[in-house]
Scaffold this motif. Sequence first.
Motif, PDB file in Angstrom:
ATOM      1  N   THR A  95       0.839  -1.193   0.000  1.00 51.84           N
ATOM      2  CA  THR A  95       0.000   0.000   0.000  1.00 51.84           C
ATOM      3  C   THR A  95       0.877   1.247   0.000  1.00 51.84           C
ATOM      4  OG1 THR A  95      -1.598  -1.228   1.320  1.00 51.84           O
ATOM      5  CG2 THR A  95      -1.883   1.144   1.252  1.00 51.84           C
ATOM      6  N   TRP A  96       0.413   2.289  -0.725  1.00 49.71           N
ATOM      7  CA  TRP A  96       1.066   3.593  -0.622  1.00 49.71           C
ATOM      8  C   TRP A  96       0.717   4.191   0.735  1.00 49.71           C
ATOM      9  CZ3 TRP A  96       4.662   4.461  -3.945  1.00 49.71           C
ATOM     10  CH2 TRP A  96       4.546   4.014  -5.258  1.00 49.71           C
ATOM     11  N   HIS A  97       1.717   4.542   1.519  1.00 53.35           N
ATOM     12  CA  HIS A  97       1.471   5.167   2.822  1.00 53.35           C
ATOM     13  C   HIS A  97       1.687   6.662   2.711  1.00 53.35           C
ATOM     14  CE1 HIS A  97       1.079   1.422   5.023  1.00 53.35           C
ATOM     15  NE2 HIS A  97       2.111   0.962   4.341  1.00 53.35           N
ATOM     16  N   LEU A  98       0.722   7.446   3.214  1.00 51.52           N
ATOM     17  CA  LEU A  98       0.872   8.903   3.186  1.00 51.52           C
ATOM     18  C   LEU A  98       1.947   9.318   4.172  1.00 51.52           C
ATOM     19  CD1 LEU A  98      -2.800  10.198   3.049  1.00 51.52           C
ATOM     20  CD2 LEU A  98      -1.076  10.399   1.284  1.00 51.52           C
ATOM     21  N   LYS A  99       2.774  10.260   3.761  1.00 55.75           N
ATOM     22  CA  LYS A  99       3.805  10.797   4.647  1.00 55.75           C
ATOM     23  C   LYS A  99       3.696  12.310   4.657  1.00 55.75           C
ATOM     24  CE  LYS A  99       7.356   7.281   4.568  1.00 55.75           C
ATOM     25  NZ  LYS A  99       8.800   7.054   4.624  1.00 55.75           N
ATOM     26  N   LYS A 100       3.931  12.903   5.832  1.00 56.84           N
ATOM     27  CA  LYS A 100       3.966  14.360   5.904  1.00 56.84           C
ATOM     28  C   LYS A 100       5.275  14.826   5.271  1.00 56.84           C
ATOM     29  CE  LYS A 100       2.666  18.079   9.015  1.00 56.84           C
ATOM     30  NZ  LYS A 100       3.346  19.083   8.241  1.00 56.84           N
ATOM     31  N   ILE A 101       5.178  15.801   4.405  1.00 60.17           N
ATOM     32  CA  ILE A 101       6.324  16.241   3.612  1.00 60.17           C
ATOM     33  C   ILE A 101       6.898  17.523   4.208  1.00 60.17           C
ATOM     34  CG2 ILE A 101       6.992  16.992   1.290  1.00 60.17           C
ATOM     35  CD1 ILE A 101       6.180  14.059   1.511  1.00 60.17           C
ATOM     36  N   PRO A 102       8.238  17.622   4.299  1.00 61.46           N
ATOM     37  CA  PRO A 102       8.837  18.898   4.721  1.00 61.46           C
ATOM     38  C   PRO A 102       8.489  19.995   3.716  1.00 61.46           C
ATOM     39  CG  PRO A 102      10.494  17.139   4.614  1.00 61.46           C
ATOM     40  CD  PRO A 102       9.254  16.611   3.980  1.00 61.46           C
ATOM     41  N   GLN A 103       8.645  21.244   4.108  1.00 60.46           N
ATOM     42  CA  GLN A 103       8.366  22.368   3.208  1.00 60.46           C
ATOM     43  C   GLN A 103       9.670  22.928   2.649  1.00 60.46           C
ATOM     44  OE1 GLN A 103       5.859  24.743   5.991  1.00 60.46           O
ATOM     45  NE2 GLN A 103       4.883  25.395   4.102  1.00 60.46           N
ATOM     46  N   TYR A 124       9.438   3.068 -11.209  1.00 60.80           N
ATOM     47  CA  TYR A 124       8.120   3.127 -10.584  1.00 60.80           C
ATOM     48  C   TYR A 124       7.721   1.803  -9.940  1.00 60.80           C
ATOM     49  CZ  TYR A 124       6.656   1.232 -15.164  1.00 60.80           C
ATOM     50  OH  TYR A 124       6.530   0.482 -16.305  1.00 60.80           O
ATOM     51  N   LEU A 125       6.713   1.931  -9.081  1.00 62.68           N
ATOM     52  CA  LEU A 125       6.108   0.777  -8.401  1.00 62.68           C
ATOM     53  C   LEU A 125       4.606   0.833  -8.609  1.00 62.68           C
ATOM     54  CD1 LEU A 125       7.599   0.739  -4.798  1.00 62.68           C
ATOM     55  CD2 LEU A 125       8.170  -0.793  -6.657  1.00 62.68           C
ATOM     56  N   ARG A 126       3.967  -0.319  -8.436  1.00 60.40           N
ATOM     57  CA  ARG A 126       2.497  -0.376  -8.480  1.00 60.40           C
ATOM     58  C   ARG A 126       2.030  -0.890  -7.127  1.00 60.40           C
ATOM     59  NH1 ARG A 126      -0.952  -4.528 -10.308  1.00 60.40           N
ATOM     60  NH2 ARG A 126      -2.941  -3.816 -11.144  1.00 60.40           N
ATOM     61  N   LEU A 127       1.415  -0.007  -6.360  1.00 54.31           N
ATOM     62  CA  LEU A 127       0.928  -0.367  -5.023  1.00 54.31           C
ATOM     63  C   LEU A 127      -0.537   0.045  -4.884  1.00 54.31           C
ATOM     64  CD1 LEU A 127       3.893   0.878  -2.772  1.00 54.31           C
ATOM     65  CD2 LEU A 127       3.446  -1.450  -3.498  1.00 54.31           C
ATOM     66  N   LYS A 128      -1.189  -0.457  -3.816  1.00 54.72           N
ATOM     67  CA  LYS A 128      -2.604  -0.144  -3.594  1.00 54.72           C
ATOM     68  C   LYS A 128      -2.758   1.225  -2.960  1.00 54.72           C
ATOM     69  CE  LYS A 128      -5.474  -4.213  -3.355  1.00 54.72           C
ATOM     70  NZ  LYS A 128      -5.981  -5.298  -2.508  1.00 54.72           N
ATOM     71  N   LYS A 177      -9.554  -0.275  -3.374  1.00 53.70           N
ATOM     72  CA  LYS A 177      -9.153  -1.505  -4.056  1.00 53.70           C
ATOM     73  C   LYS A 177      -8.293  -1.204  -5.274  1.00 53.70           C
ATOM     74  CE  LYS A 177     -13.043  -4.313  -2.495  1.00 53.70           C
ATOM     75  NZ  LYS A 177     -14.236  -5.078  -2.867  1.00 53.70           N
ATOM     76  N   LYS A 178      -8.162   0.090  -5.593  1.00 49.70           N
ATOM     77  CA  LYS A 178      -7.422   0.485  -6.802  1.00 49.70           C
ATOM     78  C   LYS A 178      -5.920   0.373  -6.587  1.00 49.70           C
ATOM     79  CE  LYS A 178      -8.357   4.221  -9.066  1.00 49.70           C
ATOM     80  NZ  LYS A 178      -8.716   5.646  -9.304  1.00 49.70           N
ATOM     81  N   TRP A 179      -5.225  -0.032  -7.663  1.00 47.08           N
ATOM     82  CA  TRP A 179      -3.764  -0.032  -7.683  1.00 47.08           C
ATOM     83  C   TRP A 179      -3.298   1.200  -8.433  1.00 47.08           C
ATOM     84  CZ3 TRP A 179      -0.627  -4.020  -5.680  1.00 47.08           C
ATOM     85  CH2 TRP A 179      -1.336  -5.129  -5.175  1.00 47.08           C
ATOM     86  N   LYS A 180      -2.150   1.732  -8.047  1.00 48.36           N
ATOM     87  CA  LYS A 180      -1.646   2.936  -8.709  1.00 48.36           C
ATOM     88  C   LYS A 180      -0.129   2.862  -8.866  1.00 48.36           C
ATOM     89  CE  LYS A 180      -2.729   7.761  -8.887  1.00 48.36           C
ATOM     90  NZ  LYS A 180      -3.571   8.797  -8.324  1.00 48.36           N
ATOM     91  N   ARG A 181       0.341   3.254 -10.061  1.00 44.99           N
ATOM     92  CA  ARG A 181       1.790   3.341 -10.297  1.00 44.99           C
ATOM     93  C   ARG A 181       2.263   4.744  -9.955  1.00 44.99           C
ATOM     94  NH1 ARG A 181      -0.235   0.425 -14.543  1.00 44.99           N
ATOM     95  NH2 ARG A 181       0.747  -1.599 -14.983  1.00 44.99           N
ATOM     96  N   LYS A 182       3.410   4.818  -9.274  1.00 44.15           N
ATOM     97  CA  LYS A 182       4.022   6.114  -8.961  1.00 44.15           C
ATOM     98  C   LYS A 182       5.532   6.002  -9.125  1.00 44.15           C
ATOM     99  CE  LYS A 182       0.571   7.752  -5.634  1.00 44.15           C
ATOM    100  NZ  LYS A 182       0.374   8.254  -4.251  1.00 44.15           N
ATOM    101  N   ILE A 183       6.162   7.149  -9.444  1.00 40.02           N
ATOM    102  CA  ILE A 183       7.622   7.189  -9.593  1.00 40.02           C
ATOM    103  C   ILE A 183       8.252   7.286  -8.212  1.00 40.02           C
ATOM    104  CG2 ILE A 183       9.555   8.447 -10.627  1.00 40.02           C
ATOM    105  CD1 ILE A 183       7.285   9.834 -12.361  1.00 40.02           C
ATOM    106  N   ILE A 184       9.203   6.383  -7.931  1.00 36.54           N
ATOM    107  CA  ILE A 184       9.834   6.389  -6.607  1.00 36.54           C
ATOM    108  C   ILE A 184      11.346   6.597  -6.680  1.00 36.54           C
ATOM    109  CG2 ILE A 184       8.023   5.072  -5.439  1.00 36.54           C
ATOM    110  CD1 ILE A 184      11.024   3.096  -6.193  1.00 36.54           C
ATOM    111  N   ALA A 185      11.909   6.693  -7.891  1.00 38.16           N
ATOM    112  CA  ALA A 185      13.351   6.906  -8.032  1.00 38.16           C
ATOM    113  C   ALA A 185      13.673   7.311  -9.466  1.00 38.16           C
ATOM    114  CB  ALA A 185      14.115   5.630  -7.663  1.00 38.16           C
TER     115      ALA A 185
END
Length: 346
Positions: free
Chosen positions: A1-9, A284-288, A293-301
């Motif tokens: 699963t994609w986990h939400l993270k608080k992002i620095p500013q 990229y990775l494909r995680l939930k 129930k949706k899967w999503k690809r995102k760029i991670i590197a």
Amino acid sequence: TWHLKKIPQIVRERTFSLDSPKFEAKTKLELNSVCGIECQRKLPVPTLSDLKSLLSYETVFENGTRTLTEVSVLGAVPDPAANTTTRRPLRKKRQIYGTDSRFSIYDKRFMTNFPFNTAVKISTGCSGILVSPKHVLTAAHCLHNGKDYVKGSKRLRVGLMKTKSRGNGRKRKGTSDGMPSFQWTRVKSTHIPKGWFKGVSGDIALDYDYAVLELKRPHKRKYMELGISPTIKMMPGSMIHFSGFDNDRSGQLVYRFCSISDESNDLFYQYCDAEPGSTGSGIYLRLKEPNKKKWKRKIIAVYSGHQWVDINGEQQDYNVAVRITPLKYAQICFWIHGNDENCAQG
């Protein structure tokens, strides 16, 4: 699963005009004298003051003018265990490891559709990935060698894939059915973090081998969103995926996937088969999606390429990628949106 993270500013403090670059550096698709994972183990964790310097950035515009923007970093917590890694056995010098596991994508139904349509070609000989309607993510060394901008970056262009039309149902001489050709778009501006420049660190630090290009016109294609890079154990099968334009397969889009073998806070070492030309590709990775129930690809590197590093007096090689950490997410997102309002959650 994609986990939400608080992002620095990342907050813009001030912008200065600089002299125009000379644009005289040679493009190098393979780097030497870089600080990789082994080197990083010996480095102190950067302070907030260090981060402020490393994440300040240069912008070069289409007309050759250049600026330096100083930034403040808010909400960043340096990780004392940032550079701990697991050690792996040494490897031989090669770029294809055993059987070549790359796939050339010929079918235009795949080539012109997501996720393969997000891969682009950079006119300096690298690859990149679409990250917004007007922005491309690539490797910094495709544009700058640590001291000066490369020759081809003065009139930088980005090639978006299109399949060659065959015209009147007949195949033109010298073309292959479905082979991609490129629709070239001019680049309006480029952003490179100051951490990439040799003057700051005394050596090229791979951690900052990323850059964002702003296109002159929107491309009207589906792009891939940014994600925060999870640790190896949080990836399905520890596998990553990327597509690019490897030099040894001219005119072909090449896809590969492989497992990651080692990681630090900023880098992945992996055994993905890749040749020069694919550097700058988005990994990229494909995680939930959370609670869906949706899967999503995102760029991670960003794929930084095949690197030679001096480890314990020996030259060793590996294929390396620069991870999108919360700080890098904040910076890249800031470059895309021009503010940090849309970058609070990664």
